[in-house]
Design an enzyme around this catalytic site. Sequence first.
Site, PDB file in Angstrom:
ATOM      1  N   LYS A  92      -4.881   8.414  -2.768  1.00  0.00           N
ATOM      2  CA  LYS A  92      -4.348   9.538  -3.548  1.00  0.00           C
ATOM      3  C   LYS A  92      -4.208  10.793  -2.699  1.00  0.00           C
ATOM      4  O   LYS A  92      -3.249  11.537  -2.852  1.00  0.00           O
ATOM      5  CB  LYS A  92      -5.251   9.821  -4.764  1.00  0.00           C
ATOM      6  CG  LYS A  92      -5.134   8.756  -5.844  1.00  0.00           C
ATOM      7  CD  LYS A  92      -5.797   9.198  -7.147  1.00  0.00           C
ATOM      8  CE  LYS A  92      -5.591   8.142  -8.220  1.00  0.00           C
ATOM      9  NZ  LYS A  92      -6.330   8.440  -9.461  1.00  0.00           N
ATOM     10  N   LYS A 139       2.874  -2.795 -10.025  1.00  0.00           N
ATOM     11  CA  LYS A 139       2.287  -2.758 -11.360  1.00  0.00           C
ATOM     12  C   LYS A 139       2.965  -1.684 -12.209  1.00  0.00           C
ATOM     13  O   LYS A 139       3.446  -0.675 -11.683  1.00  0.00           O
ATOM     14  CB  LYS A 139       0.776  -2.564 -11.301  1.00  0.00           C
ATOM     15  CG  LYS A 139       0.283  -1.181 -10.986  1.00  0.00           C
ATOM     16  CD  LYS A 139      -1.219  -1.069 -11.327  1.00  0.00           C
ATOM     17  CE  LYS A 139      -1.566   0.401 -11.563  1.00  0.00           C
ATOM     18  NZ  LYS A 139      -2.872   0.616 -12.167  1.00  0.00           N
ATOM     19  N   LYS A 144       2.192   4.824 -14.755  1.00  0.00           N
ATOM     20  CA  LYS A 144       2.840   6.075 -15.155  1.00  0.00           C
ATOM     21  C   LYS A 144       3.432   6.797 -13.956  1.00  0.00           C
ATOM     22  O   LYS A 144       4.300   7.632 -14.110  1.00  0.00           O
ATOM     23  CB  LYS A 144       1.887   6.976 -15.919  1.00  0.00           C
ATOM     24  CG  LYS A 144       0.636   7.360 -15.183  1.00  0.00           C
ATOM     25  CD  LYS A 144      -0.217   8.263 -16.050  1.00  0.00           C
ATOM     26  CE  LYS A 144      -1.626   8.363 -15.492  1.00  0.00           C
ATOM     27  NZ  LYS A 144      -2.467   7.213 -15.857  1.00  0.00           N
TER      28      LYS A 144
HETATM   29  P1  ADP Z   1      -1.669   4.185 -14.445  1.00  0.00           P
HETATM   30  O1  ADP Z   1      -1.642   3.112 -13.384  1.00  0.00           O
HETATM   31  O2  ADP Z   1      -0.456   4.187 -15.290  1.00  0.00           O
HETATM   32  O3  ADP Z   1      -2.003   5.532 -13.847  1.00  0.00           O
HETATM   33  P2  ADP Z   1      -4.395   4.193 -15.240  1.00  0.00           P
HETATM   34  O4  ADP Z   1      -4.785   4.069 -13.812  1.00  0.00           O
HETATM   35  O5  ADP Z   1      -4.640   5.480 -15.935  1.00  0.00           O
HETATM   36  O6  ADP Z   1      -2.872   3.806 -15.395  1.00  0.00           O
HETATM   37  O7  ADP Z   1      -5.086   3.003 -15.997  1.00  0.00           O
HETATM   38  C1  ADP Z   1      -5.726   3.080 -17.228  1.00  0.00           C
HETATM   39  C2  ADP Z   1      -6.180   1.686 -17.592  1.00  0.00           C
HETATM   40  O8  ADP Z   1      -5.059   0.835 -17.775  1.00  0.00           O
HETATM   41  C3  ADP Z   1      -7.027   1.034 -16.508  1.00  0.00           C
HETATM   42  O9  ADP Z   1      -8.042   0.255 -17.145  1.00  0.00           O
HETATM   43  C4  ADP Z   1      -6.062   0.132 -15.795  1.00  0.00           C
HETATM   44  O10 ADP Z   1      -6.693  -0.992 -15.197  1.00  0.00           O
HETATM   45  C5  ADP Z   1      -5.124  -0.297 -16.917  1.00  0.00           C
HETATM   46  N1  ADP Z   1      -3.794  -0.536 -16.387  1.00  0.00           N
HETATM   47  C6  ADP Z   1      -2.956   0.398 -15.870  1.00  0.00           C
HETATM   48  N2  ADP Z   1      -1.795  -0.148 -15.497  1.00  0.00           N
HETATM   49  C7  ADP Z   1      -1.893  -1.479 -15.761  1.00  0.00           C
HETATM   50  C8  ADP Z   1      -1.000  -2.591 -15.599  1.00  0.00           C
HETATM   51  N3  ADP Z   1       0.208  -2.445 -15.101  1.00  0.00           N
HETATM   52  N4  ADP Z   1      -1.422  -3.827 -16.006  1.00  0.00           N
HETATM   53  C9  ADP Z   1      -2.656  -3.986 -16.528  1.00  0.00           C
HETATM   54  N5  ADP Z   1      -3.534  -2.979 -16.704  1.00  0.00           N
HETATM   55  C10 ADP Z   1      -3.171  -1.742 -16.334  1.00  0.00           C
HETATM   56 NA    NA Z   2      -3.606   4.863 -11.773  1.00  0.00          NA
END
Ligand code: ADP
Ligand code: NA
Length: 330
Positions: free
Chosen positions: A114, A197, A200
């Site tokens: 990050k 993946k 957001k």
């Molecule tokens: P992002 O990747 O959109 O920033 P976060 O890191 O805030 O999402 O993730 C919040 C939760 O959602 C975590 O438990 C993460 O493992 C799950 N998560 C995020 N993206 C995915 C994905 N593409 N597939 C499965 N689980 C996900």
């Molecule tokens: Na994330």
Amino acid sequence: AARPRVLSGIQPTADSFHLGNYLGAVRNWVAMQETHDTFYCVVDLHAITAGHDPEVLRQRTRVSAAQLLAAGLDPDRCTLFVQSQVPEHSQLAWVLSCITGFGEASRMTQFKDKSAKQGADRSSVGLFTYPILQAADILLYQADAVPVGEDQRQHLELTRDLAQRFNTRFGKAFTVPAPYIVKETAKITDLQDPTAKMSKSASSPSGIIELLDDPARSAKKIRSAVTDTGREIVFDAEHKPGIANLLTIYAALSGRTIDDLVAAYDGRGYGDLKKDLAEVVVEFVRPIQERTRAYLDDPAQLDKMLAIGADKAGAVASATLRTTYERVGF
Ligand code: ADP
Ligand code: NA
């Protein structure tokens, strides 16, 4: 016997959760209410590590809580709260930061990733110490288990190290939490780049399905998902990641198995699969949107639910902090 306790958090850093958040995390939170003593928090303290707008944060925290309730968290069966409403998180984080080695914290790969994006010199100290706050989130509740994806394993390892170190050095204060690997957790990929993946921070908004987005727009995104040039609907994550992703989403939202879906689409094309899945997605998000709106339309009631959650969480957190302070010599 008492149910094992679980702690999990989600950041209020978007206007809506996406399908990856739901299928990878929130859906499991809902299920674990049946089997675990569950503590879930909207981690707003974590959401200010990389710059933010106060009004946007306030709104996103409320919308996050409303979506979690709409998705099936039941305040009678879980403890749902907002992290900043329980001051013990920050208080314990300070104590833990004083038993964390600088080199140890420097090895956290998520910080490296990050901060590389932001420019290392511009990253906040909060982003650097984030995993220590995360350790405090978990240890305050004496959690036995923490659901973790691959990206969080290193942070949980740090949490376990800190718990053991504190217990050894000062006397037992913390349960050492184990990772809880959810077997059927779906890893959802980007609709436009099925090797990445769904996130957001995706480069294109058409790659992610947001729970609160206009359902017609979500349907269109599914119909225009990137697939391969083949015709056959089979589950092959390596060679046909786009189709595999659509099948994964379809199975998760419909409760059907992938095998059943593959058999049902035998001899039919990608277009049929996408069209049907688009309808499934629309039917899935509609009630979640309605319930989210209902929670947001009654802010006093939502605040009251979150205040009750913070009270329940605070009772556990303050007991742990009291023991910790006593052990440390405060
Ligand atoms: P992002 O990747 O959109 O920033 P976060 O890191 O805030 O999402 O993730 C919040 C939760 O959602 C975590 O438990 C993460 O493992 C799950 N998560 C995020 N993206 C995915 C994905 N593409 N597939 C499965 N689980 C996900
Ligand atoms: Na994330």
